[in-house]
Scaffold this motif. Structure first.
Motif, PDB file in Angstrom:
ATOM      1  N   ARG A   1      14.618 -23.021  35.817  1.00  0.00           N
ATOM      2  CA  ARG A   1      13.943 -24.027  36.635  1.00  0.00           C
ATOM      3  C   ARG A   1      13.456 -25.113  35.691  1.00  0.00           C
TER       4      ARG A   1
ATOM      5  N   CYS B   1      25.028 -25.922  39.691  1.00  0.00           N
ATOM      6  CA  CYS B   1      23.619 -25.872  39.280  1.00  0.00           C
ATOM      7  C   CYS B   1      23.319 -24.537  38.611  1.00  0.00           C
TER       8      CYS B   1
ATOM      9  N   ARG C   1      19.697 -26.857  50.804  1.00  0.00           N
ATOM     10  CA  ARG C   1      18.736 -26.998  49.702  1.00  0.00           C
ATOM     11  C   ARG C   1      19.209 -27.902  48.566  1.00  0.00           C
ATOM     12  N   TRP C   2      20.514 -28.251  48.568  1.00  0.00           N
ATOM     13  CA  TRP C   2      20.972 -29.138  47.501  1.00  0.00           C
ATOM     14  C   TRP C   2      20.153 -30.422  47.501  1.00  0.00           C
TER      15      TRP C   2
ATOM     16  N   TYR D   1      15.744 -29.340  47.157  1.00  0.00           N
ATOM     17  CA  TYR D   1      15.091 -28.586  46.093  1.00  0.00           C
ATOM     18  C   TYR D   1      14.391 -29.442  45.036  1.00  0.00           C
TER      19      TYR D   1
ATOM     20  N   THR E   1      16.884 -19.419  41.852  1.00  0.00           N
ATOM     21  CA  THR E   1      16.632 -18.355  42.813  1.00  0.00           C
ATOM     22  C   THR E   1      17.972 -18.165  43.523  1.00  0.00           C
TER      23      THR E   1
ATOM     24  N   TRP F   1      24.811 -24.392  48.040  1.00  0.00           N
ATOM     25  CA  TRP F   1      23.479 -24.995  48.221  1.00  0.00           C
ATOM     26  C   TRP F   1      23.497 -26.081  49.287  1.00  0.00           C
TER      27      TRP F   1
ATOM     28  N   GLU G   1      13.500 -29.460  39.937  1.00  0.00           N
ATOM     29  CA  GLU G   1      13.513 -28.172  39.236  1.00  0.00           C
ATOM     30  C   GLU G   1      14.928 -27.595  39.177  1.00  0.00           C
ATOM     31  N   LEU G   2      15.767 -28.050  40.101  1.00  0.00           N
ATOM     32  CA  LEU G   2      17.149 -27.571  40.132  1.00  0.00           C
ATOM     33  C   LEU G   2      17.979 -28.367  39.119  1.00  0.00           C
TER      34      LEU G   2
END
Ligand code: ATP
Ligand code: MG
Length: 571
Positions: free
Chosen positions: A140, A105, A85-86, A89, A109, A80, A92-93
């Motif tokens: 999520r 995590c 995206r770590w 995001y 997705t 990630w 929600e992660l």
């Protein structure tokens, strides 16, 4: 299946916590059991429905040439971080550490994992195109889990990812998935509309949300009353000149008037006694860190996704109170474009204001008799607002847009090289050059699809599933469990139904027929074979749950007839 051997636990009481009908009926039918907020156990009965949705999805994905894989639920931080995206995001992660202090995590997705798979296993253009999919659990940490399986925290999704050698191939892969989704939702018996959705930073016309039309839907869809255009509220475009002038053009010059303590459009409208349509709303935004003034008509709302797209920036955020004062010299509610030194983005709706009011960049004052173009520049004019019902259709330019509500059951998205570039997923092309793979991603919420089917199909007795999703296709009901002829006939028909490959259950409980009928109707079994007194004349009754068929047939022909009706209903 025999009712006595299976496990069905319907409830008599109305579940208090359920806000929407699908949630209520799933709980009443005993299909799901809440374990924690947004986290559910599927009962054997509920699982049957889930598996039926999955089966349709799997069959159609396979038919489309997609290949099934299974990726881990737990994903290391490193992947990630590679995609960036770590950090992007948000909450929600769900992140956690293992015993070795390594960050992990739960996959919400799987773009990162599949891109990693592709870069390691795909070498050459000969391996392309490929579309990998899985049907698996996602997590999520939704801020507001609700409506049961509709917006859960742990849920089952079908997610697919296509890999192509070039743009053209990627567009073809996208089209195949679009057609496949249409088939899937048709087989699930859903009234659906594919709407254009926001593509974010990717751009282009390649994102669709598949919306099941239902009043309880969380999404607003705008569609043209005349042509085929439909888009979600965020995406729907507006047209230049789409709104008629609100009033005659003013010949007076702007005049500063005191408006003590009137900050909102409503307050200004009331205080000055002019309609909201004559107020110019001014918002201070930071666009990639640079301040700008965005103007929309008082009765409209600014749309950040559109602003992003028009001025081609990545980051759009509203300025805070302190920043507003520093930039304009006035507090929020009193800012405006007249005399402003900020860059000004003017929404088309503002052009319909011919004699307007706006903030004067001085606390407790507004300007009146403001004319756009005369009193402030129209350098950057465009579509910066949410479309509303009654707007002119951007496609045919004739019809008006109407609104309806929908449940998003699926989403298709062309990703381009958004993941393959940062994660270095390359292949060797025909011309001997290494290139990035061009990707697409495609999701379907399995549980949400089942919920949507219930939102569309129910009555006061319970769920009316399409036969393709019903937990059982047919229930055989002996009316009087004490009558041996009724019981033996029911047993015979049940066996014959199985021979005809009908997914049947026999209600062999020692219960009153009323109880049995209520249960069958509540859980949404698509057909009933009622074995009653007429057995003596060699007759039984077939009833469909949707009320369309109610027929008496000969015992010997019953199973075949049920199988025919089933095929007819599946069309
Ligand atoms: P939403 O806007 O409803 O949050 P999303 O845009 O986050 O959805 P995607 O990331 O596109 O959803 O996920 C693909 C599909 O997974 C959705 O179309 C939906 O059917 C399903 N889905 C997404 N979030 C949930 C959830 N919390 N519970 C159940 N299904 C979900
Ligand atoms: Mg979401």
């Amino acid at each position: 299946m025999r009712w006595s051997e299976f496990f069905i636990r319907t409830k008599r009481e109305e579940p208090a916590e359920a806000e929407v009908i699908s949630h209520k009926l799933m709980l009443k039918a005993g299909m799901v059991l809440k374990v924690s907020s947004g986290i559910y156990t599927y009962s054997p009965l509920g699982l049957r429905v889930i598996r039926k949705v999955e089966r349709i999805v799997r069959e159609e994905m396979n038919r489309a040439g997609a290949i099934e894989v299974l990726m881990p639920v737990v994903i290391p931080k490193e992947l990630w971080e590679e995609s960036g995206r770590w950090n992007l995001y948000g909450k929600e992660l769900l992140r956690f550490k293992d015993r070795g202090e390594k960050w992990l995590c739960l996959g919400p997705t799987h773009e990162e994992v599949i891109t990693d798979f592709a870069r390691r296993e795909i070498r050459s253009y000969r391996d392309l195109p490929k579309n990998f999919y899985q049907i698996h659990t996602k997590f999520r940490d939704e801020i507001r889990p609700r409506f049961g399986l509709m917006r859960a925290r742990e849920f089952i999704m079908k997610d697919a990812y296509s890999f192509d050698a070039d743009e053209k191939g990627a567009e073809r892969s996208y089209e195949i998935m679009y057609e496949t989704y249409t088939r899937i939702f048709e087989r699930c018996g859903l009234k659906m509309r594919a709407v254009e959705a926001e593509t974010g930073t990717i751009g282009g016309k390649f994102s669709h949300e598949f919306m099941v039309l239902a009043d309880t839907g969380e999404e607003v869809i705008l569609f043209c009353e005349k042509c085929s255009y439909s888009a979600n509220r965020e995406r729907a475009e507006t047209v230049e000149g789409g709104l008629p002038p609100v009033r005659e053009e003013t010949s007076r010059s702007p005049e500063m008037v005191p408006t003590p303590d009137t900050k909102t459009v409503e307050e200004v409208s009331r205080f000055l006694n002019i309609p909201k349509e004559r107020i110019i709303k001014s918002l201070v935004y930071y666009l990639d860190g640079k301040p700008a003034l965005v103007l929309v008509r008082g009765d409209m709302e600014a749309n950040e996704a559109k602003i992003k797209r028009w001025v081609n920036v990545n980051d759009v955020r509203l300025a805070d109170e302190k920043e507003i004062v520093e930039l304009t010299g006035a507090e929020k509610g009193f800012i405006g474009p007249v005399g402003s030194s900020l860059r000004i983005l003017v929404d088309w709706s503002v052009l319909s204001v011919k004699d307007g009011a706006c903030g004067a960049n001085k606390n407790d004052y507004h300007f009146v008799h403001v004319l756009p173009g005369r009193d402030f520049p129209l350098k950057l004019v465009g579509d910066f607002r949410f479309a509303v019902e009654g707007d002119i259709c951007p496609k045919c330019k004739k019809g008006k847009l109407r609104g309806t509500r929908g449940i998003e059951v699926g989403h298709t998205f062309k990703l381009g090289t958004k993941y393959s570039e940062p994660m270095n997923a390359k292949f060797l092309d025909r011309d001997g050059v290494e290139k990035f793979m061009v990707m697409g991603c495609y999701g379907i919420g399995i549980g949400r699809t089942a919920c949507a089917a219930i939102e569309q199909g129910h009555d006061e007795k319970g769920i009316i599933f399409p036969v393709s999703l019903a937990p059982f296709e047919t229930v055989v009901l002996p009316v009087n469990a004490g009558e041996s002829e009724q019981v033996s006939t029911a047993e015979r028909i049940y066996r014959e139904l199985l021979d005809f490959r009908v997914d049947a259950i026999i209600d062999d409980r020692d219960e009153r027929i009323g109880v049995k009928l209520n249960d069958a109707d509540l859980i949404g079994i698509a057909m009933k074979v009622i074995v009653g007194k007429k057995v003596k004349e060699g007759k039984v009754e077939i009833k469909t749950r949707d009320g369309r068929i109610n027929a008496e047939v000969n015992i010997g022909e019953c199973a075949e007839k049920v199988s025919e009706i089933k095929k007819e209903m599946e069309k």
